[in-house]
Design an enzyme around this catalytic site. Structure first.
Site, PDB file in Angstrom:
ATOM      1  N   TYR A  98      -9.872  35.026 -20.793  1.00 30.35           N
ATOM      2  CA  TYR A  98     -10.193  36.485 -19.932  1.00 30.35           C
ATOM      3  C   TYR A  98     -11.380  36.634 -19.615  1.00 30.35           C
ATOM      4  O   TYR A  98     -12.027  36.673 -18.447  1.00 30.35           O
ATOM      5  CB  TYR A  98      -9.795  38.072 -20.400  1.00 30.35           C
ATOM      6  CG  TYR A  98      -8.201  37.362 -19.954  1.00 30.35           C
ATOM      7  CD1 TYR A  98      -7.204  37.605 -18.168  1.00 30.35           C
ATOM      8  CD2 TYR A  98      -7.086  37.103 -20.946  1.00 30.35           C
ATOM      9  CE1 TYR A  98      -6.471  37.811 -18.700  1.00 30.35           C
ATOM     10  CE2 TYR A  98      -6.055  36.734 -20.367  1.00 30.35           C
ATOM     11  CZ  TYR A  98      -5.250  37.366 -19.748  1.00 30.35           C
ATOM     12  OH  TYR A  98      -3.791  37.217 -19.542  1.00 30.35           O
ATOM     13  N   GLU A 140       0.713  40.223 -22.943  1.00 33.02           N
ATOM     14  CA  GLU A 140       0.533  38.933 -24.011  1.00 33.02           C
ATOM     15  C   GLU A 140       0.681  39.160 -25.452  1.00 33.02           C
ATOM     16  O   GLU A 140       1.545  38.835 -26.204  1.00 33.02           O
ATOM     17  CB  GLU A 140      -0.261  38.190 -23.658  1.00 33.02           C
ATOM     18  CG  GLU A 140       0.434  37.596 -22.071  1.00 33.02           C
ATOM     19  CD  GLU A 140      -1.105  37.075 -21.136  1.00 33.02           C
ATOM     20  OE1 GLU A 140      -2.566  36.318 -21.959  1.00 33.02           O
ATOM     21  OE2 GLU A 140      -1.026  37.269 -20.219  1.00 33.02           O
ATOM     22  N   GLN A 207       7.535  23.370 -18.913  1.00 36.62           N
ATOM     23  CA  GLN A 207       8.397  24.298 -19.174  1.00 36.62           C
ATOM     24  C   GLN A 207       9.945  23.629 -18.937  1.00 36.62           C
ATOM     25  O   GLN A 207      10.146  23.151 -18.102  1.00 36.62           O
ATOM     26  CB  GLN A 207       8.450  25.936 -18.331  1.00 36.62           C
ATOM     27  CG  GLN A 207       7.279  26.745 -18.472  1.00 36.62           C
ATOM     28  CD  GLN A 207       5.564  26.210 -18.184  1.00 36.62           C
ATOM     29  OE1 GLN A 207       6.096  25.318 -16.955  1.00 36.62           O
ATOM     30  NE2 GLN A 207       4.880  26.034 -19.147  1.00 36.62           N
TER      31      GLN A 207
HETATM   32  C1  LIG Z   1      10.393  28.350 -15.975  1.00 38.76           C
HETATM   33  C2  LIG Z   1      10.504  26.940 -15.422  1.00 38.76           C
HETATM   34  C3  LIG Z   1      11.456  26.506 -15.500  1.00 38.76           C
HETATM   35  C4  LIG Z   1      12.027  25.204 -16.200  1.00 38.76           C
HETATM   36  N1  LIG Z   1      13.405  24.573 -16.532  1.00 38.76           N
HETATM   37  C5  LIG Z   1      13.423  23.210 -16.167  1.00 38.76           C
HETATM   38  C6  LIG Z   1      14.792  22.332 -16.397  1.00 38.76           C
HETATM   39  O1  LIG Z   1      15.367  23.511 -17.315  1.00 38.76           O
HETATM   40  N2  LIG Z   1      14.823  21.719 -16.727  1.00 38.76           N
HETATM   41  C7  LIG Z   1      13.977  20.317 -15.330  1.00 38.76           C
HETATM   42  O2  LIG Z   1      14.306  18.968 -15.372  1.00 38.76           O
HETATM   43  N3  LIG Z   1      12.780  20.845 -14.620  1.00 38.76           N
HETATM   44  C8  LIG Z   1      12.874  22.116 -15.656  1.00 38.76           C
HETATM   45  N4  LIG Z   1      11.659  23.044 -14.931  1.00 38.76           N
HETATM   46  C9  LIG Z   1      11.056  22.393 -14.196  1.00 38.76           C
HETATM   47  C10 LIG Z   1       9.530  21.113 -15.255  1.00 38.76           C
HETATM   48  O3  LIG Z   1       9.015  22.119 -15.788  1.00 38.76           O
HETATM   49  C11 LIG Z   1       8.702  20.472 -14.483  1.00 38.76           C
HETATM   50  O4  LIG Z   1       8.162  20.886 -13.471  1.00 38.76           O
HETATM   51  C12 LIG Z   1       9.091  19.288 -14.081  1.00 38.76           C
HETATM   52  O5  LIG Z   1       9.732  18.770 -14.627  1.00 38.76           O
HETATM   53  C13 LIG Z   1       8.413  18.343 -12.930  1.00 38.76           C
HETATM   54  O6  LIG Z   1       7.573  17.919 -13.268  1.00 38.76           O
HETATM   55  P1  LIG Z   1       7.015  16.604 -13.492  1.00 38.76           P
HETATM   56  O7  LIG Z   1       5.742  16.297 -14.442  1.00 38.76           O
HETATM   57  O8  LIG Z   1       7.679  15.211 -14.186  1.00 38.76           O
HETATM   58  O9  LIG Z   1       6.029  16.483 -12.617  1.00 38.76           O
HETATM   59  P2  LIG Z   1       4.387  17.146 -11.766  1.00 38.76           P
HETATM   60  O10 LIG Z   1       3.586  15.438 -11.744  1.00 38.76           O
HETATM   61  O11 LIG Z   1       4.484  17.656 -12.204  1.00 38.76           O
HETATM   62  O12 LIG Z   1       4.829  16.563 -10.218  1.00 38.76           O
HETATM   63  C14 LIG Z   1       5.228  17.600  -9.206  1.00 38.76           C
HETATM   64  C15 LIG Z   1       5.616  17.506  -7.873  1.00 38.76           C
HETATM   65  O13 LIG Z   1       3.814  17.295  -7.825  1.00 38.76           O
HETATM   66  C16 LIG Z   1       4.021  15.740  -6.773  1.00 38.76           C
HETATM   67  N5  LIG Z   1       2.048  15.788  -7.433  1.00 38.76           N
HETATM   68  C17 LIG Z   1       1.660  15.502  -8.296  1.00 38.76           C
HETATM   69  N6  LIG Z   1       0.591  15.007  -8.533  1.00 38.76           N
HETATM   70  C18 LIG Z   1       0.702  14.915  -7.106  1.00 38.76           C
HETATM   71  C19 LIG Z   1      -0.894  14.371  -6.425  1.00 38.76           C
HETATM   72  N7  LIG Z   1      -2.157  13.674  -6.528  1.00 38.76           N
HETATM   73  N8  LIG Z   1      -0.660  15.058  -4.982  1.00 38.76           N
HETATM   74  C20 LIG Z   1       0.376  15.386  -4.080  1.00 38.76           C
HETATM   75  N9  LIG Z   1       1.376  15.299  -4.910  1.00 38.76           N
HETATM   76  C21 LIG Z   1       1.680  15.299  -6.275  1.00 38.76           C
HETATM   77  C22 LIG Z   1       5.170  15.050  -7.108  1.00 38.76           C
HETATM   78  O14 LIG Z   1       4.793  14.051  -5.942  1.00 38.76           O
HETATM   79  C23 LIG Z   1       6.130  16.436  -7.351  1.00 38.76           C
HETATM   80  O15 LIG Z   1       6.228  16.557  -6.134  1.00 38.76           O
HETATM   81  C24 LIG Z   1      11.418  24.353 -15.001  1.00 38.76           C
HETATM   82  C25 LIG Z   1       9.347  24.936 -14.999  1.00 38.76           C
HETATM   83  C26 LIG Z   1       9.462  26.464 -14.892  1.00 38.76           C
HETATM   84  C27 LIG Z   1       8.522  27.139 -14.232  1.00 38.76           C
HETATM   85  C1  HEM Z   2      -6.808  38.894 -14.632  1.00 41.17           C
HETATM   86  C2  HEM Z   2      -6.042  37.824 -14.687  1.00 41.17           C
HETATM   87  C3  HEM Z   2      -5.147  35.922 -14.303  1.00 41.17           C
HETATM   88  C4  HEM Z   2      -4.148  36.121 -13.410  1.00 41.17           C
HETATM   89  C5  HEM Z   2      -4.018  37.271 -12.075  1.00 41.17           C
HETATM   90  C6  HEM Z   2      -3.732  34.917 -13.908  1.00 41.17           C
HETATM   91  C7  HEM Z   2      -2.704  34.505 -12.780  1.00 41.17           C
HETATM   92  C8  HEM Z   2      -1.437  33.711 -12.594  1.00 41.17           C
HETATM   93  C9  HEM Z   2      -0.114  33.315 -12.561  1.00 41.17           C
HETATM   94  C10 HEM Z   2      -0.162  34.334 -11.118  1.00 41.17           C
HETATM   95  C11 HEM Z   2       0.159  32.546 -13.279  1.00 41.17           C
HETATM   96  C12 HEM Z   2       2.176  31.541 -12.426  1.00 41.17           C
HETATM   97  C13 HEM Z   2       2.835  31.911 -13.126  1.00 41.17           C
HETATM   98  C14 HEM Z   2       3.793  31.276 -12.160  1.00 41.17           C
HETATM   99  O1  HEM Z   2       4.580  30.643 -13.001  1.00 41.17           O
HETATM  100  O2  HEM Z   2       5.061  32.281 -11.875  1.00 41.17           O
HETATM  101  C15 HEM Z   2      -1.046  31.852 -13.987  1.00 41.17           C
HETATM  102  C16 HEM Z   2      -0.737  31.029 -15.141  1.00 41.17           C
HETATM  103  C17 HEM Z   2      -1.263  30.215 -15.572  1.00 41.17           C
HETATM  104  N1  HEM Z   2      -2.307  31.494 -16.293  1.00 41.17           N
HETATM  105 FE1  HEM Z   2      -3.121  32.584 -15.699  1.00 41.17          FE
HETATM  106  N2  HEM Z   2      -4.158  34.548 -14.765  1.00 41.17           N
HETATM  107  C18 HEM Z   2      -4.793  34.922 -15.509  1.00 41.17           C
HETATM  108  C19 HEM Z   2      -5.482  34.647 -16.876  1.00 41.17           C
HETATM  109  C20 HEM Z   2      -5.592  33.829 -17.499  1.00 41.17           C
HETATM  110  C21 HEM Z   2      -5.927  33.001 -18.223  1.00 41.17           C
HETATM  111  C22 HEM Z   2      -7.408  33.677 -18.320  1.00 41.17           C
HETATM  112  C23 HEM Z   2      -5.868  32.003 -18.692  1.00 41.17           C
HETATM  113  C24 HEM Z   2      -6.888  31.089 -19.605  1.00 41.17           C
HETATM  114  C25 HEM Z   2      -7.239  29.501 -19.381  1.00 41.17           C
HETATM  115  C26 HEM Z   2      -4.971  31.517 -17.896  1.00 41.17           C
HETATM  116  C27 HEM Z   2      -4.077  30.286 -17.417  1.00 41.17           C
HETATM  117  C28 HEM Z   2      -2.878  30.019 -17.085  1.00 41.17           C
HETATM  118  C29 HEM Z   2      -2.047  28.706 -17.209  1.00 41.17           C
HETATM  119  C30 HEM Z   2      -2.448  27.463 -17.914  1.00 41.17           C
HETATM  120  C31 HEM Z   2      -1.273  29.267 -16.320  1.00 41.17           C
HETATM  121  C32 HEM Z   2       0.057  27.563 -16.070  1.00 41.17           C
HETATM  122  C33 HEM Z   2      -0.353  27.105 -15.008  1.00 41.17           C
HETATM  123  C34 HEM Z   2       0.261  26.189 -14.288  1.00 41.17           C
HETATM  124  O3  HEM Z   2       1.992  25.971 -14.898  1.00 41.17           O
HETATM  125  O4  HEM Z   2       0.275  25.655 -12.950  1.00 41.17           O
HETATM  126  N3  HEM Z   2      -4.144  32.877 -16.425  1.00 41.17           N
HETATM  127  N4  HEM Z   2      -1.698  32.909 -13.647  1.00 41.17           N
END
Ligand SMILES: Cc1cc2nc3c(=O)[nH]c(=O)nc-3n(C[C@H](O)[C@H](O)[C@H](O)COP(=O)(O)OP(=O)(O)OC[C@H]3O[C@@H](n4cnc5c(N)ncnc54)[C@H](O)[C@@H]3O)c2cc1C
Ligand code: HEM
Length: 410
Positions: A98, A140, A207
């Site tokens: 943080y 957390e 995830q």
């Molecule tokens: C709480 C939660 C639960 C989930 N549960 C499931 C589940 O049960 N099953 C499931 O299949 N998924 C689930 N997901 C979604 C999963 O986590 C991934 O987001 C999903 O599999 C896509 O990941 P990826 O790496 O294949 O796509 P990514 O590579 O992350 O791409 C995601 C999007 O970004 C775009 N993108 C990537 N790179 C670029 C770039 N350079 N320029 C422009 N666009 C770009 C891609 O075209 C795509 O549309 C869940 C997500 C969350 C947050």
């Molecule tokens: C006050 C401080 C912070 C705020 C307000 C904040 C806010 C958020 C929010 C809004 C998300 C998206 C949640 C969702 O999935 O809907 C997120 C994801 C995340 N945060 Fe934070 N965060 C904070 C601090 C931190 C810190 C200290 C770290 C450590 C480096 C961190 C790392 C991440 C990562 C890795 C994700 C997931 C990103 C992704 O999946 O793209 N965050 N946070």
């Protein structure tokens, strides 16, 4: 809460910060990864960075938190904090980070707003940051200690025991533990973060919702390939579906997630496409628990061939004496399933909804928004509707003002 000295400063500067918050978030991440490139390996999701959805989610969360401090200081946006805390815990975020985020965020605020950031303004926003940070750090800490882990011990190796092709685009991974240590329990509806080494050597976290109740030995999740169309294909989903085989090992976090089943009241599940996964997990739990509750399963898909986990879901519905299911296929009602199958998109008009139910939604945002509106029109209270978003939650900001305190509903 916010001090008397900071409150008027935040009120006065909130519009300027809110107008620029996405630019601040974008420069923040660029600066953060420049200073700490290690955070790109295993912690941050580079797909969300490329799509800018994480930048937008961070920006919206700070704006919502700051405005709630000035408008409704007696109640924090608990559901927003809880969603973030669970996501952080599933990534093993440590409290020390943080300070790192603070320094880089304030660098970006000054970079964007320049001389407007007087010492007085900086002090007031510093106070907002630490109020939010401590609220998250405390949640957390609670999540880690309830599981008896530290941020760096949320991870564990699992072996792929079975790989099941569900549909053309969806693959189920049944993971088995690789040692005799106890498998910690999950709550129905939770997800794990899977940390996947990519061909370029960088680990990528994603995830995936758990699709089966605990059996003390396995974790099961289903992955839908993300087809890019005119954008790149999803990297982790395609890599898992194509290259990860039975016998391979994957690193999974402990299960986290705040959208969990309340199994003390009737339940309605409404899902579309791959949004079926958390519903399958919750149904599986209800079967294990021998539930007699009224349960309504509503699912929308393109057609029968694209309905992932349909056998598991319908077998579970058959095992539950109080359960019924309705299915909608966009491409027409052609089906061999022994349940009500409708053509077109999901329409709740003719569906009988149980009294005093808890509602769970998962699917694309427009689907969830449409179903939520239809439920509210039918008299369902927003506080009874929970939803899971498969990406950074960009919906919270719109909804936060209509929430009852302490409920993470849709
Ligand atoms: C709480 C939660 C639960 C989930 N549960 C499931 C589940 O049960 N099953 C499931 O299949 N998924 C689930 N997901 C979604 C999963 O986590 C991934 O987001 C999903 O599999 C896509 O990941 P990826 O790496 O294949 O796509 P990514 O590579 O992350 O791409 C995601 C999007 O970004 C775009 N993108 C990537 N790179 C670029 C770039 N350079 N320029 C422009 N666009 C770009 C891609 O075209 C795509 O549309 C869940 C997500 C969350 C947050
Ligand atoms: C006050 C401080 C912070 C705020 C307000 C904040 C806010 C958020 C929010 C809004 C998300 C998206 C949640 C969702 O999935 O809907 C997120 C994801 C995340 N945060 Fe934070 N965060 C904070 C601090 C931190 C810190 C200290 C770290 C450590 C480096 C961190 C790392 C991440 C990562 C890795 C994700 C997931 C990103 C992704 O999946 O793209 N965050 N946070």
């Amino acid at each position: 809460m916010l001090s008397d000295r900071s409150r008027p400063v935040i009120e006065a500067t909130l519009p300027a910060v809110a107008d620029n918050i996405e630019e601040i978030a974008t420069r923040f991440y660029d600066h953060l990864f420049g200073e700490h490139p290690e955070l790109l390996d295993g912690t941050f999701n580079r797909g969300n960075q490329a799509e800018k959805t994480q930048q937008m989610a961070l920006a919206a969360s700070v704006a919502v938190f700051a405005s709630s401090l000035v408008k409704t200081p007696e109640e924090l946006p608990e559901h927003l904090l809880s969603r973030i805390a669970h996501k952080h815990a599933s990534l093993g975020i440590a409290p020390e980070l943080y300070d790192v985020v603070h320094d880089n965020l304030f660098w970006a605020i000054v970079d964007v707003l320049g001389d407007a950031v007087t010492p007085e303004v900086a002090a007031a926003w510093d106070e907002v940051y630490w109020l939010m940070a401590f609220a998250l750090i405390n949640q957390e800490r609670g999540l880690y200690s309830a599981r008896g882990v530290r941020p760096d011990t949320v991870w564990r190796e699992w072996e792929v025991a079975e790989k099941i092709q569900e549909t053309d685009d969806v693959v189920t991974f049944r993971m088995r533990r690789t040692d005799d240590r106890l498998v910690r329990t999950s709550l129905p509806g939770q997800y794990v973060t899977v940390q996947v080494p990519m061909p370029d050597g960088v680990r990528q976290p994603r995830q995936y919702s758990l699709t089966r109740a605990d059996d003390a030995e396995h974790r099961q999740f289903s992955v839908k390939r993300v087809r890019g169309g005119d954008k790149p294909d999803g990297e982790v989903s395609n890599h898992l579906c194509e290259n990860v085989q039975v016998g391979d090992r994957l690193t999974l976090s402990l299960p986290f997630g705040d959208v969990v089943l309340d199994d003390s009241r009737p339940v309605v599940f409404a899902s579309a496409g791959i949004g079926v996964t958390p519903m399958a997990g919750m149904l599986s739990h209800l079967v294990e628990a021998g539930s007699h509750l009224p349960i309504t399963v509503l699912h929308a898909d393109l057609d029968e061939g694209s309905f992932a986990l349909r056998q598991q879901v319908l077998d579970d519905v058959a095992k539950l004496p109080g359960a019924s299911a309705h299915v909608w296929y966009e491409n027409g009602a052609h089906s061999t399933l022994p349940v009500d199958v409708h053509g077109g998109i999901m329409n709740l008009d003719d569906v009988k909804l149980p009294h005093d139910a808890g509602y769970y939604l998962c699917g694309p945002l427009p689907f969830m928004q449409g179903i939520r509106s239809a439920l509210i029109d039918r008299g369902v209270s927003p506080r009874d509707i929970q939803y899971e978003v498969f990406g950074p939650d960009l919906w919270q900001a719109d909804l936060v003002t209509e929430q009852a305190p302490g409920r993470h509903s849709a």
